[in-house]
Design an enzyme around this catalytic site. Structure first.
Site, PDB file in Angstrom:
ATOM      1  N   ASN A 151     -10.252  -0.211   0.269  1.00  0.00           N
ATOM      2  CA  ASN A 151      -8.794  -0.121   0.276  1.00  0.00           C
ATOM      3  C   ASN A 151      -8.287  -0.692  -1.055  1.00  0.00           C
ATOM      4  OD1 ASN A 151      -6.059  -0.544   0.611  1.00  0.00           O
ATOM      5  ND2 ASN A 151      -6.219  -1.374   2.677  1.00  0.00           N
ATOM      6  N   CYS A 188       0.812  -1.228   0.000  1.00  0.00           N
ATOM      7  CA  CYS A 188       0.000   0.000   0.000  1.00  0.00           C
ATOM      8  C   CYS A 188       0.844   1.277   0.000  1.00  0.00           C
ATOM      9  CB  CYS A 188      -0.959   0.002   1.180  1.00  0.00           C
ATOM     10  SG  CYS A 188      -1.981  -1.472   1.240  1.00  0.00           S
ATOM     11  N   HIS A 224      -3.019   6.991   2.409  1.00  0.00           N
ATOM     12  CA  HIS A 224      -3.520   5.720   1.887  1.00  0.00           C
ATOM     13  C   HIS A 224      -4.907   5.479   2.476  1.00  0.00           C
ATOM     14  CE1 HIS A 224      -4.131   1.637   1.006  1.00  0.00           C
ATOM     15  NE2 HIS A 224      -3.862   1.187   2.220  1.00  0.00           N
TER      16      HIS A 224
HETATM   17  O1  UT7 Z   1      -3.677  -1.162   3.718  1.00  0.00           O
HETATM   18  C1  UT7 Z   1      -3.178  -1.452   4.963  1.00  0.00           C
HETATM   19  C2  UT7 Z   1      -3.823  -2.709   5.402  1.00  0.00           C
HETATM   20  N1  UT7 Z   1      -4.918  -2.706   6.255  1.00  0.00           N
HETATM   21  C3  UT7 Z   1      -5.295  -1.798   7.178  1.00  0.00           C
HETATM   22  O2  UT7 Z   1      -4.852  -0.697   7.273  1.00  0.00           O
HETATM   23  C4  UT7 Z   1      -6.332  -2.264   8.119  1.00  0.00           C
HETATM   24  C5  UT7 Z   1      -6.029  -1.855   9.526  1.00  0.00           C
HETATM   25  N2  UT7 Z   1      -6.983  -2.379  10.472  1.00  0.00           N
HETATM   26  C6  UT7 Z   1      -8.284  -2.043  10.467  1.00  0.00           C
HETATM   27  O3  UT7 Z   1      -8.751  -1.300   9.631  1.00  0.00           O
HETATM   28  C7  UT7 Z   1      -9.151  -2.603  11.563  1.00  0.00           C
HETATM   29  O4  UT7 Z   1      -8.355  -3.245  12.519  1.00  0.00           O
HETATM   30  C8  UT7 Z   1     -10.212  -3.603  11.036  1.00  0.00           C
HETATM   31  C9  UT7 Z   1     -11.262  -2.850  10.232  1.00  0.00           C
HETATM   32  C10 UT7 Z   1      -9.574  -4.674  10.172  1.00  0.00           C
HETATM   33  C11 UT7 Z   1     -10.945  -4.284  12.180  1.00  0.00           C
HETATM   34  O5  UT7 Z   1     -11.506  -3.323  13.033  1.00  0.00           O
HETATM   35  P1  UT7 Z   1     -11.343  -3.440  14.605  1.00  0.00           P
HETATM   36  O6  UT7 Z   1     -12.076  -2.328  15.219  1.00  0.00           O
HETATM   37  O7  UT7 Z   1      -9.868  -3.556  14.897  1.00  0.00           O
HETATM   38  O8  UT7 Z   1     -12.119  -4.781  14.920  1.00  0.00           O
HETATM   39  P2  UT7 Z   1     -11.560  -6.157  15.499  1.00  0.00           P
HETATM   40  O9  UT7 Z   1     -10.603  -6.799  14.539  1.00  0.00           O
HETATM   41  O10 UT7 Z   1     -11.100  -5.920  16.904  1.00  0.00           O
HETATM   42  O11 UT7 Z   1     -12.867  -7.034  15.513  1.00  0.00           O
HETATM   43  C12 UT7 Z   1     -13.953  -6.751  16.386  1.00  0.00           C
HETATM   44  C13 UT7 Z   1     -15.000  -7.851  16.233  1.00  0.00           C
HETATM   45  C14 UT7 Z   1     -14.432  -9.265  16.356  1.00  0.00           C
HETATM   46  O12 UT7 Z   1     -15.362 -10.048  17.052  1.00  0.00           O
HETATM   47  P3  UT7 Z   1     -15.109 -10.405  18.607  1.00  0.00           P
HETATM   48  O13 UT7 Z   1     -13.791 -11.132  18.628  1.00  0.00           O
HETATM   49  O14 UT7 Z   1     -15.064  -9.072  19.309  1.00  0.00           O
HETATM   50  O15 UT7 Z   1     -16.300 -11.236  18.944  1.00  0.00           O
HETATM   51  C15 UT7 Z   1     -14.361  -9.742  14.941  1.00  0.00           C
HETATM   52  O16 UT7 Z   1     -14.499 -11.141  14.810  1.00  0.00           O
HETATM   53  O17 UT7 Z   1     -15.607  -7.779  14.946  1.00  0.00           O
HETATM   54  C16 UT7 Z   1     -15.567  -9.071  14.328  1.00  0.00           C
HETATM   55  N3  UT7 Z   1     -15.460  -8.880  12.876  1.00  0.00           N
HETATM   56  C17 UT7 Z   1     -16.532  -8.655  12.092  1.00  0.00           C
HETATM   57  N4  UT7 Z   1     -17.843  -8.563  12.356  1.00  0.00           N
HETATM   58  C18 UT7 Z   1     -18.657  -8.296  11.333  1.00  0.00           C
HETATM   59  C19 UT7 Z   1     -14.343  -8.870  12.116  1.00  0.00           C
HETATM   60  N5  UT7 Z   1     -14.658  -8.646  10.832  1.00  0.00           N
HETATM   61  C20 UT7 Z   1     -16.001  -8.515  10.793  1.00  0.00           C
HETATM   62  C21 UT7 Z   1     -16.924  -8.253   9.765  1.00  0.00           C
HETATM   63  N6  UT7 Z   1     -18.228  -8.144  10.065  1.00  0.00           N
HETATM   64  N7  UT7 Z   1     -16.549  -8.067   8.479  1.00  0.00           N
END
Ligand code: UT7
Length: 318
Positions: free
Chosen positions: A275, A112, A245
């Protein structure tokens, strides 16, 4: 001698995949995706479209907007993580599709951060007199490296391409650049597969520790912005537009707040593009130029962060 942005262009595949469409495919919801990322929809390439097709459409538009023709291009750099094939490079394939030959053409693989890496390299070619008109393209088809059953990654990415022609100029131009990498974070964000003996070894899909990437991105976006502004002897107040980005609106807004940069100066297209990795910065740039938001003379701070980890930025007067 400086290098300046002579023209911009972009291309998005026709098919749009909304959060509601995704909710029919995996256990997710529009509410969750919007609240956690700001993404509402993304474009997905047709089965017969490859990165060089997207790059060609975006590149031709950038060349036209710069008032040049393909024959004027004397350097091609494509930033991509989803190349058409192992080799030749997507840049060489693009060169042939543009109907030109002879000039150097190569890909940059910095995930990225690829576009700011490409811009930094092109700037060095131009200020050292080795190129006059460089075509830089960020082109990605992440839909090909996503596990569409994995809700933690498939909702985040989209396909698209953005392009810039950078030309030699006595007027600035690129004011400062800074690139970094730390391969110690390789396991936090990767596609850990490769081709060997006619088979794919390891996983061919994006794997990510989202929380670690999130925290790292906010920290280095802030740090590298300060490094670049210091190098240019400028301050946040001099930045007319911040184009980070486009991965997650929360990362972008958290960075703007850390920098004390008003949110009105933050450019965001993540809601409609998702993204698009190396394509996200030039896509957002072209959209804002075409909409008349970015004007000649504006100072733009472009910043990337991605797998590697890699990160960096470019301060450029449009
Ligand atoms: O280009 C560079 C690459 N990527 C990035 O920059 C991404 C950087 N990271 C992020 O944008 C965020 O960390 C995410 C959007 C990927 C995730 O957001 P978060 O607020 O960190 O959520 P989390 O990973 O802590 O997940 C919270 C909950 C989890 O459930 P539990 O364990 O709390 O029960 C996940 O299993 O949300 C769940 N979850 C979802 N629920 C519904 C994860 N993905 C999904 C989904 N829909 N698509």
């Amino acid at each position: 001698m400086y290098s300046r942005i002579a023209g911009t262009g972009s291309y998005l595949p026709e098919k749009v995949l909304t959060n509601h469409d995704l909710a029919k495919m995996v256990d997710t919801s529009d509410e969750w995706i919007v609240a956690r990322t700001g993404i509402r929809e993304r474009h997905v390439a047709a089965d017969n479209e490859v990165a060089s097709d997207l790059a060609l459409a975006a590149g031709q538009r950038a060349i036209a907007s710069s008032g040049l023709v393909a024959d004027d291009i004397d350097l091609i750099i494509v930033a991509t993580t989803t190349p058409d094939m192992v080799f030749p490079s997507t840049a060489c394939i693009l060169q042939s599709k543009l109907g030109i030959s002879g000039c150097p053409a190569f890909d940059v693989q910095a995930v990225c951060s690829g576009f700011v890496y490409a811009m930094t390299i092109a700037n060095m070619f131009i200020v050292s007199g080795q190129a006059k008109n460089a075509l830089l393209v960020g082109a990605e088809v992440y839909s090909r490296i996503l596990d569409w059953n994995d809700r933690t990654t498939c909702v985040l990415f989209g396909d698209g391409a953005g392009a810039v022609v950078m030309s030699a100029s006595e007027e600035p131009g690129v004011l400062a650049t800074k690139l970094h990498a730390d391969g110690g974070y390789a396991d936090k964000l990767s596609v850990p597969g490769w081709v060997c003996g006619g088979k794919t070894i390891g996983s061919p899909f994006v794997q990510m520790d989202g929380g670690s990437v999130f925290k790292f991105a906010v920290r280095v976006f802030d740090e590298v912005a300060r490094e670049i502004l210091e190098a240019a002897k400028m301050s946040v107040a001099d930045v007319d537009w911040f184009i980070p980005h486009q991965a997650n609106i929360r990362i972008m807004e958290a960075t703007a707040r850390k920098l004390k940069l008003p949110l009105e100066r933050l450019i965001s297209t993540v809601d409609r593009h998702g993204n698009t990795s190396a394509a996200s910065i030039p896509l957002a740039l072209d959209e804002s130029v075409s909409a008349g938001r970015i004007k000649r003379g504006d100072n733009l701070l472009l910043e990337g962060v991605g797998g590697g980890f890699t990160w960096g930025g470019v301060l450029v007067r449009y």
